[in-house]
Design a protein around this motif. Sequence first.
Motif, short mmCIF file in Angstrom:
data_model
loop_
_atom_site.label_atom_id
_atom_site.label_comp_id
_atom_site.label_asym_id
_atom_site.label_seq_id
_atom_site.Cartn_x
_atom_site.Cartn_y
_atom_site.Cartn_z
N GLU A 274 0.83 -1.21 0.00
CA GLU A 274 0.00 0.00 0.00
C GLU A 274 0.86 1.26 0.00
O GLU A 274 0.54 2.25 -0.67
N ARG A 277 2.12 1.80 -3.50
CA ARG A 277 1.00 2.19 -4.37
C ARG A 277 0.68 3.67 -4.21
O ARG A 277 0.44 4.39 -5.19
N ASP A 278 0.70 4.15 -2.96
CA ASP A 278 0.39 5.55 -2.71
C ASP A 278 1.54 6.48 -3.10
O ASP A 278 1.32 7.54 -3.69
N LEU A 279 2.77 6.10 -2.77
CA LEU A 279 3.91 6.97 -3.04
C LEU A 279 4.22 7.10 -4.52
O LEU A 279 4.57 8.18 -5.01
N LEU A 280 4.11 5.97 -5.24
CA LEU A 280 4.60 5.94 -6.62
C LEU A 280 3.50 5.72 -7.64
O LEU A 280 3.77 5.61 -8.83
N ASP A 281 2.25 5.67 -7.17
CA ASP A 281 1.11 5.46 -8.07
C ASP A 281 1.27 4.17 -8.89
O ASP A 281 1.02 4.13 -10.09
N LEU A 282 1.72 3.12 -8.20
CA LEU A 282 1.86 1.83 -8.87
C LEU A 282 0.51 1.13 -8.95
O LEU A 282 -0.41 1.41 -8.18
N SER A 283 0.41 0.21 -9.88
CA SER A 283 -0.81 -0.59 -9.98
C SER A 283 -0.89 -1.53 -8.78
O SER A 283 0.12 -1.79 -8.11
N ALA A 287 2.39 -3.25 -7.08
CA ALA A 287 2.66 -2.99 -5.66
C ALA A 287 2.63 -4.28 -4.85
O ALA A 287 3.43 -4.48 -3.93
N GLN A 338 11.92 6.78 -5.99
CA GLN A 338 11.89 6.19 -7.33
C GLN A 338 12.82 4.98 -7.45
O GLN A 338 12.68 4.17 -8.35
#
Length: 434
Positions: A274, A277-283, A287, A338
Amino acid sequence: MSNIRTAAGGSALLVAVLFFALNLRTPITSLPPVMADVATGLGLDQTLAGLLVGIPALCFSVVAPASSALIARAGPYSAVTVALVGVIAGTLIRSAGTGTPGVVAAFAGTVLLGCAITVGNVVVPVIIARDFPTRTALATGLYSSTMNLGSVFATSLTAPFAALVGWQGAVASWSLVAAAALVVWLVTTRRTTDPHVTRANRAPRTSADDGGAPGETPADRLVDGPTGTPAPPPTERPGETWGGVVRRPITWALAVAFAGQSFSYFAVTGWLPELLRDLLDLSVTTAGNAAAPFQGLAIAGSVLVPLALAARVPMRGAAVTMGLLWVSLPAGLLLAPQWWLLWVSLAGIAQGGNFVVIFTLVAQRCRTVAQTRRTVAAVQAFGYAVAATAPAVIGAVHAASGGWNAALLVLLGSTLTLGTAELLATRRPRLLRG
């Protein structure tokens, strides 16, 4: 010929121990991949379903002293048998029903599993310290690697198998691995008398082994292995009692180190997908897969530390290296998110290697079976009590702050704490050698 038989007996025992270790995490990590199906099948909300994963960690703390007492009364080899029977029974009971009876069975089985695995957590370091005194780092590394390998298998195979036979069949199927381990254990130890403590000198230790004084030879070592001659257990000395163990500074240094290690592990295991997902806008898929290097590379860390120690790298050097790799995860995600894959991978190596550092130190700094057994129990009782709070603490900090920076600072604090405690534990002064 006697030496050959001794080596063969020791190798067979190590293989049996590793088969046992394969079952010390699979019952826990087999559940999360099918948690949605479990919740639906039993009619549980997310909170109650999550308890099925959290209860074992609480047992690791609460039951550790009782596990130490069981090992003292029954002997380490018999304690392994009890633990494997408990794992088999708990795994089957946990997946035995549906509806209200199924819920009762699921929680009862989970508690039984937690108690059985706690016995295993305590007894394996005791067996390693007693039966493999000249190979503690190697044996501990193999033990840690095997546990992580079991976690990888359970995480990757349970969901596909559940698609074929349902979640109950998939979860229950891991009892077959425990049954196979029980057969291996009984066959290996059937002609072996569980050796007791004997007053025997060990090969001199050097600073490259464990940070101890060069040429130090403890007066009391245990080490008749599986082919040794049993000796009557002596009366416990002051340093072997619970009071003596908890008064040793080395016990608390290692307990704090293990608390930092375990808190960090459970925090990352619970929240990393999670967070990324929030930090890097991963799927969601990416994630979720991000946890794979963290778990899988623990095997590399478990192997690298024994190799480094065998190459005469000082224990303090190994501890500092693993501590820095752990710190790189929260520091890296704060400063350069990143590069998350690098930070996650380094932390994966650290969490496997650091486990080896801590329990190799336990084995090397304890002089008898009784002292080892109680030190392991004390370290794990304290460490897992702290670790059980990790998912809730990180979640609460995240919710209160509305972001992940504060949670990462908490994780940074826990990793710095474990590193500082290990620096103290690897000091040479007699104060911490106990």
